[in-house]
Design a protein around this motif. Structure first.
Motif, short mmCIF file in Angstrom:
data_model
loop_
_atom_site.label_atom_id
_atom_site.label_comp_id
_atom_site.label_asym_id
_atom_site.label_seq_id
_atom_site.Cartn_x
_atom_site.Cartn_y
_atom_site.Cartn_z
N ILE A 45 0.84 -1.19 0.00
CA ILE A 45 0.00 0.00 0.00
C ILE A 45 0.88 1.25 0.00
O ILE A 45 1.62 1.49 0.95
CB ILE A 45 -0.92 0.03 1.24
N PRO A 46 0.84 2.07 -1.07
CA PRO A 46 1.61 3.31 -1.07
C PRO A 46 0.86 4.43 -0.35
O PRO A 46 -0.31 4.66 -0.59
CB PRO A 46 1.74 3.63 -2.57
N LEU A 47 1.54 5.10 0.58
CA LEU A 47 0.94 6.19 1.34
C LEU A 47 1.94 7.33 1.48
O LEU A 47 3.11 7.11 1.77
CB LEU A 47 0.53 5.72 2.74
N THR A 48 1.45 8.56 1.30
CA THR A 48 2.29 9.74 1.45
C THR A 48 2.72 9.91 2.91
O THR A 48 1.94 9.63 3.83
CB THR A 48 1.54 11.00 1.01
N ILE A 49 3.95 10.35 3.10
CA ILE A 49 4.42 10.70 4.44
C ILE A 49 3.89 12.10 4.74
O ILE A 49 4.38 13.10 4.22
CB ILE A 49 5.96 10.68 4.52
N VAL A 50 2.86 12.16 5.57
CA VAL A 50 2.18 13.43 5.85
C VAL A 50 3.01 14.32 6.77
O VAL A 50 3.05 15.54 6.61
CB VAL A 50 0.80 13.16 6.49
N ASP A 51 3.70 13.71 7.70
CA ASP A 51 4.54 14.45 8.63
C ASP A 51 5.51 13.46 9.24
O ASP A 51 5.35 12.24 9.13
CB ASP A 51 3.69 15.12 9.71
#
Length: 278
Positions: A45-51
């Motif tokens: 699952i690709p997920l953006t690094i939000v913080d």
């Protein structure tokens, strides 16, 4: 194994988790992402690094439940472990002082926009941010974006918060009163397409973050191929950010609809609303 430090529901079907990942947190930059697996049988699952907090060693991830794997991820609780996380992946956003910048986020795409908002503000830019959602309940990260924005504009389809209308309506209003140096837009494919057309109308460069199907995240599988400037690119290694005017939007939108049939009707409604708004 990566420990989940916190888990929280942000909106219906949208969740955030803080994960202990010190090596990733020490290197991550705005615009980059990770690929995770919940367990040894899980999908990637690709997920953006939000913080991230490089001192405390955690990364913040936000996701929307749209299938089996994200539904399973939504059930993971504080104190449990994820099998593996790879990252940071992708090219980072080029953060510098551009002057006055405009950032546009729609839906869960706001999660990917936030680190860019934060990074550009910390670099000394005058930041104007537009956030859009179907309704107030689905609008995320409003307070966080406000903290790093000189001006925050909210748009909802039903007018339940902010102004009623599309993010492109707000873009038009900003362009007519401000000299914008650069735009970033992240959200549904159809939204990014029309944000690009709006920015082109005012001859302002715009960057978009493409989210095609990804598998390995290293450019080997070719699943995330997109046509940019008449050439085949891989969003995982060549992006995920590209100049909007160089993206073949018809191809990209049509391909996304094949993987997510629910987008077909949503895209048609969006186009109709854009046309009706002139």
């Amino acid at each position: 194994m990566f420990k989940v430090l916190e888990r929280r529901e942000l909106a219906p079907t949208e969740y955030e988790i803080l994960v202990d990942a010190p090596r990733i947190a020490s290197k991550a930059k705005p615009g980059q992402f990770v690929i995770l697996r919940i367990d040894e049988y899980g999908e990637r699952i690709p997920l953006t690094i939000v913080d991230r907090d490089k001192h405390a060693g955690w990364i913040r991830l936000i996701f929307q439940v749209i299938g089996k794997s994200t539904a399973q991820l939504a059930t993971v609780t504080t104190g449990e472990y994820l099998k593996d996380i790879v990252g940071p992946l992708g090219k980072a956003t080029e953060i510098e002082n551009y002057g006055t910048v405009l950032l546009v986020g729609g839906g869960v795409g706001i999660a990917a926009l936030f680190p860019i908002v934060k990074g550009l503000k910390e670099a000394g830019n005058h930041v104007i941010t537009i956030l859009g959602a179907k309704n107030q309940n689905l609008l995320i990260l409003q307070e966080e974006c406000a903290q790093y924005s000189d001006e925050l504009i909210l748009m909802t389809d039903d007018g339940s918060i902010g102004k009623q209308g599309l993010v492109t309506d707000a873009m038009e209003e900003v362009f007519q009163r401000e000299k914008i140096s650069t735009v970033w837009a992240i959200g549904p494919s159809i939204m990014m397409k029309f944000c690009t057309l709006t920015a082109q109308k005012y001859k302002v460069p715009i960057y978009v973050s493409l989210n095609p199907i990804m598998i390995d995240g290293t450019g080997m599988c070719g699943g995330c191929r997109v046509t940019v400037a008449d050439s085949i690119k891989f969003a995982c290694v060549d992006g995920p950010e590209f100049l909007g005017e160089e993206v073949n939007w018809d191809e990209f939108v049509n391909r996304m609809q094949q993987y997510r049939p629910e987008e077909l009707l949503a895209n048609k409604r969006y186009e109709e609303q854009v046309i009706s708004n002139g």
